[in-house]
Design a protein around this motif. Structure first.
Motif, PDB file in Angstrom:
ATOM      1  N   HIS A 168      19.161  30.147  -9.217  1.00 32.15           N
ATOM      2  CA  HIS A 168      19.778  29.496  -8.069  1.00 32.15           C
ATOM      3  C   HIS A 168      18.900  28.304  -7.673  1.00 32.15           C
ATOM      4  O   HIS A 168      17.939  28.436  -6.915  1.00 32.15           O
ATOM      5  N   SER A 225      28.673  30.245  -0.671  1.00 34.04           N
ATOM      6  CA  SER A 225      27.692  29.728  -1.629  1.00 34.04           C
ATOM      7  C   SER A 225      28.066  29.998  -3.087  1.00 34.04           C
ATOM      8  O   SER A 225      27.345  29.583  -3.990  1.00 34.04           O
ATOM      9  N   GLY A 275      25.911  24.272  -3.330  1.00 34.67           N
ATOM     10  CA  GLY A 275      24.804  23.773  -2.529  1.00 34.67           C
ATOM     11  C   GLY A 275      25.286  23.019  -1.300  1.00 34.67           C
ATOM     12  O   GLY A 275      26.424  22.535  -1.238  1.00 34.67           O
ATOM     13  N   MET A 306      18.384  31.724   0.232  1.00 30.69           N
ATOM     14  CA  MET A 306      19.687  32.289  -0.094  1.00 30.69           C
ATOM     15  C   MET A 306      19.615  33.815  -0.124  1.00 30.69           C
ATOM     16  O   MET A 306      20.495  34.510   0.403  1.00 30.69           O
ATOM     17  N   SER A 339      14.872  27.268  -2.172  1.00 36.27           N
ATOM     18  CA  SER A 339      16.332  27.316  -2.014  1.00 36.27           C
ATOM     19  C   SER A 339      16.840  28.726  -2.293  1.00 36.27           C
ATOM     20  O   SER A 339      17.615  29.300  -1.516  1.00 36.27           O
ATOM     21  N   SER A 340      16.396  29.309  -3.392  1.00 37.50           N
ATOM     22  CA  SER A 340      16.807  30.655  -3.772  1.00 37.50           C
ATOM     23  C   SER A 340      16.291  31.688  -2.786  1.00 37.50           C
ATOM     24  O   SER A 340      17.001  32.631  -2.430  1.00 37.50           O
ATOM     25  N   TYR A 400      18.895  24.156  -6.473  1.00 38.11           N
ATOM     26  CA  TYR A 400      19.761  23.196  -5.777  1.00 38.11           C
ATOM     27  C   TYR A 400      20.073  21.955  -6.627  1.00 38.11           C
ATOM     28  O   TYR A 400      21.238  21.604  -6.816  1.00 38.11           O
ATOM     29  N   TYR A 449      25.420  28.017   2.494  1.00 40.39           N
ATOM     30  CA  TYR A 449      25.309  27.242   1.271  1.00 40.39           C
ATOM     31  C   TYR A 449      23.861  27.240   0.779  1.00 40.39           C
ATOM     32  O   TYR A 449      22.919  27.372   1.571  1.00 40.39           O
ATOM     33  N   LEU A 450      23.680  27.078  -0.523  1.00 43.04           N
ATOM     34  CA  LEU A 450      22.336  26.935  -1.074  1.00 43.04           C
ATOM     35  C   LEU A 450      21.696  25.681  -0.470  1.00 43.04           C
ATOM     36  O   LEU A 450      22.265  24.590  -0.534  1.00 43.04           O
ATOM     37  N   VAL A 482      27.101  28.275  -8.066  1.00 41.81           N
ATOM     38  CA  VAL A 482      26.537  28.268  -6.712  1.00 41.81           C
ATOM     39  C   VAL A 482      26.811  26.930  -6.021  1.00 41.81           C
ATOM     40  O   VAL A 482      26.639  25.865  -6.614  1.00 41.81           O
TER      41      VAL A 482
END
Length: 336
Positions: free
Chosen positions: A313, A55, A18, A246, A242-243, A315, A257-258, A16
């Protein structure tokens, strides 16, 4: 212990990407995670094939598999998976035959039939891919034949694959692939980490219809979960933002992007309660050790799977490594 069998645990990585993290760093992080997973006792480290997503950097899956295998020693390296309709069976056999010789006894071949991208990109990858989708069971047979030693009299051979031991796994997110895996006597991997709706129906079909084969004499099941573990529930919730953002991007088609984590806000909490998102993230476990352990035990008890494969996921790399370390401790407790 919940049952009289030990549950293996593995990693599913998408490399992934970031926000503000270059691809060179992403690939370095992937290797570091694989090395940590090996140290922590994870069974396998799989990479997923996706395309045209800013991502996700695991698009050249077998190339990245080779890089990770070269930087590790014992952990199994595999595809979770190669989207077979994007490729010809001959090329898949040649690539995995080569990997199987380079890293003997450590390569897994996970095969799925989803595109791993949007339909426009899927067409750009292979304009006739829909024909291949319908031929998925037949193309599995083709690959298996390329790996057999007795192909010396055929006109088309994958000589680098002949006689090489590379186990095959069938991936699915619906009931279709459960029938295929059962009929062919192969292990079955369900994508419950993002498509949980048909998990139990698919597993019931797989176990009921399984036919022993020359490859496996009994069924073997793997199911995916998302895990974000931290020292406290509050810290894990913050990391999970973050997830969460996403996944919202995936659902809305607004891929990005993450993002860096932030404090959990009322707005994000409301987003998390969206019915569609809640269904998708039914098996996303976020919290401290006790929370993750309870959720994982419940999942194992309800599904009866042989193995869990974990996606995360996250960061910051240090948070990701810590989460996988906590989960390894949890699985060792469950298996003790």
């Amino acid at each position: 212990m919940l049952q009289n069998k030990k549950i293996s645990y593995s990693v599913l990585d998408l490399a992934v990407v970031g926000q503000d993290i270059p691809h060179t760093k992403v690939f370095k992080n992937t290797v570091e995670l694989a090395q940590k997973a090996e140290e922590l006792g994870y069974t396998r480290f799989w990479l997923a094939e996706h395309h045209n997503m800013v991502s996700i950097a695991s698009s050249a899956t077998t190339v990245l598999m080779s890089h990770v295998a070269a930087k590790t020693k014992n952990i199994r390296i595999g595809s979770g998976g190669i989207m077979l309709p994007n490729h010809s069976p001959l090329i898949v056999a040649e690539q995995f035959g080569t990997l199987g010789s380079l890293y003997s006894g450590r390569i897994d071949m996970g095969l799925g039939r989803a595109p791993g991208t949007d339909q426009v990109t899927a067409h750009a990858i292979r304009s006739d891919r829909m024909n291949s989708v319908y031929k998925f069971p037949h193309e599995i047979d083709e690959i298996q034949k390329y790996f057999k030693n007795e192909r010396t009299t055929t006109k088309v051979r994958a000589t680098v694959a002949e006689g090489v031991d590379v186990p095959m796994y069938i991936l699915g997110s619906s009931t279709d692939s459960a029938h295929v895996a059962a009929e062919k006597g192969l292990p079955y991997v369900f994508a419950s980490h993002f498509a949980p709706a048909q998990l139990f129906q698919a597993m019931e079909i797989y176990y009921r219809e399984f036919q022993p084969s020359e490859y496996f004499d009994k069924p073997y099941s793997i199911a995916g979960i998302n895990v974000i573990a931290a020292d406290t529930n509050e810290e894990a919730e913050k990391i999970s933002t973050s997830s969460l953002k996403m996944m919202v991007g995936v659902m809305t088609g607004n891929l990005d992007y993450l993002q860096k984590p932030q404090e959990m806000t009322a707005e994000l909490q409301a987003v998390r309660e969206n019915p569609s998102l809640k269904r998708m993230l039914q098996y996303a476990f976020v919290g401290d050790r006790e929370t993750i352990k309870q959720n994982t035990q419940d999942f194992i008890k309800k599904t009866g799977v042989d193995e869990i494969i974990v996606a995360s996921h996250i960061y910051h790399q240090e948070d990701r490594l810590k989460s996988f370390s906590i989960f390894s401790d949890i699985m060792k407790e469950i298996n003790s």
